[in-house]
Design an enzyme around this catalytic site. Sequence first.
Site, short mmCIF file in Angstrom:
data_model
loop_
_atom_site.label_atom_id
_atom_site.label_comp_id
_atom_site.label_asym_id
_atom_site.label_seq_id
_atom_site.Cartn_x
_atom_site.Cartn_y
_atom_site.Cartn_z
N ARG A 241 -93.91 87.00 -25.87
CA ARG A 241 -93.80 87.67 -24.58
C ARG A 241 -92.37 88.18 -24.43
NH1 ARG A 241 -96.85 83.07 -24.03
NH2 ARG A 241 -98.99 83.40 -23.28
N LYS A 268 -94.96 80.12 -21.18
CA LYS A 268 -95.91 80.20 -20.06
C LYS A 268 -96.71 78.92 -19.92
CE LYS A 268 -99.60 83.14 -18.24
NZ LYS A 268 -100.40 84.37 -18.46
N HIS A 331 -94.71 94.29 -23.28
CA HIS A 331 -95.77 93.28 -23.33
C HIS A 331 -96.97 93.80 -24.11
CE1 HIS A 331 -98.38 90.01 -22.14
NE2 HIS A 331 -97.36 89.42 -21.54
N ARG A 334 -97.88 92.94 -27.84
CA ARG A 334 -98.71 91.78 -28.18
C ARG A 334 -100.17 92.20 -28.35
NH1 ARG A 334 -97.59 86.62 -26.82
NH2 ARG A 334 -99.36 86.40 -25.39
N HIS A 358 -101.46 81.47 -26.86
CA HIS A 358 -102.47 81.33 -25.82
C HIS A 358 -102.92 79.88 -25.78
CE1 HIS A 358 -103.67 85.85 -25.98
NE2 HIS A 358 -102.62 85.63 -25.21
N TYR A 368 -104.60 69.85 -32.68
CA TYR A 368 -105.04 69.87 -34.07
C TYR A 368 -104.77 71.23 -34.70
CZ TYR A 368 -108.38 69.95 -37.98
OH TYR A 368 -108.98 70.07 -39.20
#
Length: 399
Positions: A241, A268, A331, A334, A358, A368
Amino acid sequence: MALTETQIRQLEPDAKTYRCSDGRGLFLEIHPNGSKLWRFKYRFLGKQKRLALGRYPDVGLEGARRKLDEARQVLAGGEDPLAVRKLHKLVASFKAANSFEDVAKDFIEKMIAEERAQVTTDKMVWQLTLLKPIAHRPISEIKPLEILAILKALEKQGKRETARRCREFASRVFRYGVATGRGENDPTTILRGALIAPKVTHHAALLDPQQIGKLLRDIDCYSGSAITRFAMRISPHVMSRPGELRKADWSEFDFEAGVWTIPAERMKMRKSHQVPLSRQVIAYLRELQEVTGPDGYAFPAIHTSRKTMSENTVNNAFRRMGYRKDEITAHGLRTTASTLLNESGHWSADAIERSLAHADANAIRGIYNRGRYWEERVAMHQWWSDHLDELRGQGSAVG
């Protein structure tokens, strides 16, 4: 011998403070200025202590004895009456700070103490200013209609998303007020259906390979600040970001290991994030370091190295290069990476999502996957940088 009201009235001040006992640790302290003060003398955990019980005649003899009984009852329960009084005063003072602004500031300080991202707390401060009409109202007395009036005014200005976020912020403040004993409910809950849903907007992004190649060549020719040029060069590669990159500190980069570790407070999702560094990105960073020096911010402001570049710097550079805001944003890079990586068919969706930082809907699965996809992500970032080089070179070869 116990005191009487007549005796107390007849007590005259002396050159020095003196005491008259009423028994059971209660005494009246007479000062040279004429003040008569009730005191309770007791021992707690082996220490001698005194508790003020009021001023005579505001507190009469019977009133002083009642206060004595209450204090002795606390003492019999194993607590220090003086400590209990201080606690009650503290709680009363805390509850007295019951305006919406008081509670909101306490809530924001809590977020800062929990090391929430600065951008989040900064937005909360800004949202508090938008809610100024209710700022000084007691939080327990604020009605839904008062809040709705503020939110509808924002809607009329076309600020639907701002209105939605202000309602969410107000809701969090009200719930915090209830949790800390200063509020009774969250009056924003019934307003959820009263606002116009904001239109979903997507960050403008280039998805055509030829256009991406042209953008990369245009960045190489950018005649503005060298630091801004490097920010634009690096951004497409790292998939972070904009705020995560522009606030980067040189201490976060490990060139030997090929890793950029972004601290949790800047993420975030409030979790530290590791970005694999391709050979191209490391080369760009080493060149940038020659401009900025090896310490401090990697992308400092032009006028001072003590601040990072502005959040609008890269987007403003794109506009000077002739790209409209509906064509490309910082942005949106991305989105470019996500789309082309998914379309390539070379990489798993989970690895791509991890590189985009995310959140994983399943917390255990997310932990994991962070380890499981690291090697794939390292290979993917190198492939992506190589692919960007190919796209940039295709246009120059044609020309």
